[in-house]
Scaffold this motif. Structure first.
Motif, PDB file in Angstrom:
ATOM      1  N   GLU A  63       1.085  -1.233  -0.271  1.00 57.43           N
ATOM      2  CA  GLU A  63       0.066  -0.491  -0.110  1.00 57.43           C
ATOM      3  C   GLU A  63       0.710   1.177   0.402  1.00 57.43           C
ATOM      4  N   PHE A  64       0.325   1.826  -0.992  1.00 57.46           N
ATOM      5  CA  PHE A  64       1.486   3.704  -1.252  1.00 57.46           C
ATOM      6  C   PHE A  64       0.088   4.692  -0.610  1.00 57.46           C
ATOM      7  N   PRO A  65       0.775   5.839   0.400  1.00 57.61           N
ATOM      8  CA  PRO A  65       0.106   6.557  -0.060  1.00 57.61           C
ATOM      9  C   PRO A  65      -0.780   6.935  -0.872  1.00 57.61           C
ATOM     10  N   LYS A  66      -1.837   7.966  -1.233  1.00 58.24           N
ATOM     11  CA  LYS A  66      -1.957   8.988  -2.223  1.00 58.24           C
ATOM     12  C   LYS A  66      -1.735  10.270  -2.269  1.00 58.24           C
ATOM     13  N   TYR A  67      -1.835  10.821  -1.150  1.00 57.88           N
ATOM     14  CA  TYR A  67      -0.812  11.790  -1.682  1.00 57.88           C
ATOM     15  C   TYR A  67      -0.101  12.558   0.114  1.00 57.88           C
ATOM     16  N   VAL A  68       1.388  13.405  -0.294  1.00 58.21           N
ATOM     17  CA  VAL A  68       1.729  13.757   0.723  1.00 58.21           C
ATOM     18  C   VAL A  68       0.877  14.608   1.184  1.00 58.21           C
ATOM     19  N   ARG A  69       0.643  15.258   2.778  1.00 56.92           N
ATOM     20  CA  ARG A  69       0.020  16.452   2.987  1.00 56.92           C
ATOM     21  C   ARG A  69       1.313  17.313   3.997  1.00 56.92           C
ATOM     22  N   GLY A  70       1.707  18.471   4.314  1.00 61.79           N
ATOM     23  CA  GLY A  70       2.065  18.950   5.396  1.00 61.79           C
ATOM     24  C   GLY A  70       1.911  21.031   4.785  1.00 61.79           C
ATOM     25  N   ASP A  71       2.958  20.986   5.616  1.00 63.72           N
ATOM     26  CA  ASP A  71       3.487  22.689   5.712  1.00 63.72           C
ATOM     27  C   ASP A  71       4.482  23.956   5.492  1.00 63.72           C
ATOM     28  N   GLN A 117       6.552  34.405   3.355  1.00 58.37           N
ATOM     29  CA  GLN A 117       5.522  33.239   4.134  1.00 58.37           C
ATOM     30  C   GLN A 117       4.207  33.153   3.418  1.00 58.37           C
ATOM     31  N   LYS A 118       3.859  34.201   3.819  1.00 53.53           N
ATOM     32  CA  LYS A 118       1.992  34.266   3.384  1.00 53.53           C
ATOM     33  C   LYS A 118       2.231  33.919   1.183  1.00 53.53           C
ATOM     34  N   ASP A 119       3.125  34.029   0.923  1.00 50.80           N
ATOM     35  CA  ASP A 119       3.524  33.959  -0.702  1.00 50.80           C
ATOM     36  C   ASP A 119       3.819  32.650  -0.839  1.00 50.80           C
ATOM     37  N   TYR A 120       5.128  31.758   0.328  1.00 50.61           N
ATOM     38  CA  TYR A 120       5.858  30.756  -0.619  1.00 50.61           C
ATOM     39  C   TYR A 120       5.738  30.022   0.691  1.00 50.61           C
ATOM     40  N   GLY A 121       4.471  30.594   1.732  1.00 52.16           N
ATOM     41  CA  GLY A 121       4.257  29.121   3.345  1.00 52.16           C
ATOM     42  C   GLY A 121       3.384  28.455   3.032  1.00 52.16           C
ATOM     43  N   GLY A 122       2.529  27.747   4.218  1.00 48.93           N
ATOM     44  CA  GLY A 122       1.570  27.093   3.935  1.00 48.93           C
ATOM     45  C   GLY A 122       1.316  25.337   3.510  1.00 48.93           C
ATOM     46  N   PRO A 123       0.046  25.362   3.662  1.00 53.48           N
ATOM     47  CA  PRO A 123      -0.311  24.509   3.551  1.00 53.48           C
ATOM     48  C   PRO A 123      -0.122  23.141   2.557  1.00 53.48           C
ATOM     49  N   PHE A 124      -0.228  22.540   2.100  1.00 52.93           N
ATOM     50  CA  PHE A 124       0.082  21.828   0.948  1.00 52.93           C
ATOM     51  C   PHE A 124      -0.175  20.015   0.699  1.00 52.93           C
ATOM     52  N   GLU A 125      -0.353  19.931  -0.396  1.00 54.28           N
ATOM     53  CA  GLU A 125      -0.747  18.380  -0.264  1.00 54.28           C
ATOM     54  C   GLU A 125      -0.801  17.730  -2.051  1.00 54.28           C
ATOM     55  N   ILE A 126       0.296  17.300  -1.944  1.00 52.54           N
ATOM     56  CA  ILE A 126       0.748  16.620  -2.847  1.00 52.54           C
ATOM     57  C   ILE A 126       0.912  15.598  -3.999  1.00 52.54           C
ATOM     58  N   GLN A 127      -0.152  14.568  -4.875  1.00 56.96           N
ATOM     59  CA  GLN A 127      -0.234  13.422  -5.299  1.00 56.96           C
ATOM     60  C   GLN A 127       1.267  13.017  -5.433  1.00 56.96           C
ATOM     61  N   VAL A 128       0.961  10.803  -5.023  1.00 56.78           N
ATOM     62  CA  VAL A 128       2.381  10.355  -5.076  1.00 56.78           C
ATOM     63  C   VAL A 128       1.717   9.880  -6.295  1.00 56.78           C
ATOM     64  N   VAL A 129       2.914   9.739  -7.838  1.00 52.68           N
ATOM     65  CA  VAL A 129       2.125   9.078  -8.822  1.00 52.68           C
ATOM     66  C   VAL A 129       4.185   8.719  -8.833  1.00 52.68           C
ATOM     67  N   PRO A 130       3.558   6.825  -9.920  1.00 54.62           N
ATOM     68  CA  PRO A 130       4.373   6.275  -9.756  1.00 54.62           C
ATOM     69  C   PRO A 130       5.314   6.973 -11.059  1.00 54.62           C
ATOM     70  N   VAL A 131       7.200   6.916 -10.755  1.00 53.38           N
ATOM     71  CA  VAL A 131       7.384   7.067 -12.138  1.00 53.38           C
ATOM     72  C   VAL A 131       8.344   6.087 -12.703  1.00 53.38           C
ATOM     73  N   ASP A 132       8.978   5.804 -13.982  1.00 52.96           N
ATOM     74  CA  ASP A 132       9.066   4.591 -14.189  1.00 52.96           C
ATOM     75  C   ASP A 132      11.031   5.300 -14.042  1.00 52.96           C
ATOM     76  N   VAL A 133      11.919   4.174 -13.067  1.00 51.65           N
ATOM     77  CA  VAL A 133      13.552   4.716 -13.422  1.00 51.65           C
ATOM     78  C   VAL A 133      14.277   3.780 -14.052  1.00 51.65           C
ATOM     79  N   GLY A 134      13.286   3.014 -14.776  1.00 48.40           N
ATOM     80  CA  GLY A 134      14.150   1.382 -15.451  1.00 48.40           C
ATOM     81  C   GLY A 134      13.078   0.537 -15.415  1.00 48.40           C
ATOM     82  N   PRO A 135      13.932  -0.454 -16.677  1.00 54.07           N
ATOM     83  CA  PRO A 135      12.998  -1.792 -16.895  1.00 54.07           C
ATOM     84  C   PRO A 135      12.461  -2.552 -15.201  1.00 54.07           C
TER      85      PRO A 135
END
Length: 150
Positions: A94-102, A115-133
């Motif tokens: 099982e892999f997480p679907k998202y990475v969340r944090g601040d 901080q008001k422009d570049y900081g704050g909460p985030f949520e990024i989807q975890v996706v598979p990336v092919d790195v080799g055979p």
């Protein structure tokens, strides 16, 4: 080499421990070079390049040219910042679907990256990336141009 790369190299060489961020690059005639403008295709061999370094944490309001250069070089659309998480594959399936944090901007950089422009909460989807055979890394990645405070 771009104007921003040249400016950053000079800054690191002359002021390696000082808070002097490049704020503008000019040719010998005083024309401002864009941050990502390729110098060798713009200037002649041996032509002088002038690099202005910011004296403080902020660009003076009356210096519109430096403010525009700084926005293009370091602003939200500059894609200079990169945030990447790699999920290490263990015995689990099982892999997480998202990475969340601040995002938190270090206090000494908040004059450049508020901080008001570049900081704050985030949520990024975890996706598979092919790195080799038959090999996949699970990665959540985001660059500054796509960061949105929520």
């Amino acid at each position: 080499m771009s104007a921003l790369v040249a400016a950053t190299r000079v800054q690191r060489e002359k002021y390696p421990h000082a808070f002097r961020v490049p704020q503008r690059v000019l040719n010998s005639e005083g024309t401002t070079l864009k941050p990502r403008q390729v110098i060798c295709s713009t200037l002649e061999d041996g032509e002088e390049v002038i690099i202005e370094l910011r004296q403080g944490a902020a660009v003076p309001e009356e210096d519109v040219d430096a403010a525009e250069w700084t926005e293009e070089a370091y602003g939200p659309q500059a894609n200079l910042m990169d945030c990447k998480f790699r999920w290490k594959v263990g015995g689990q399936q099982e892999f997480p679907k998202y990475v969340r944090g601040d995002y938190y901007v270090a206090p000494r950089w908040q004059g450049v990256y508020p901080q008001k422009d570049y900081g704050g909460p985030f949520e990024i989807q975890v996706v598979p990336v092919d790195v080799g055979p038959d090999q996949v890394d699970w990665i959540a990645s985001r660059t500054a141009g796509f960061i949105e405070a929520r």
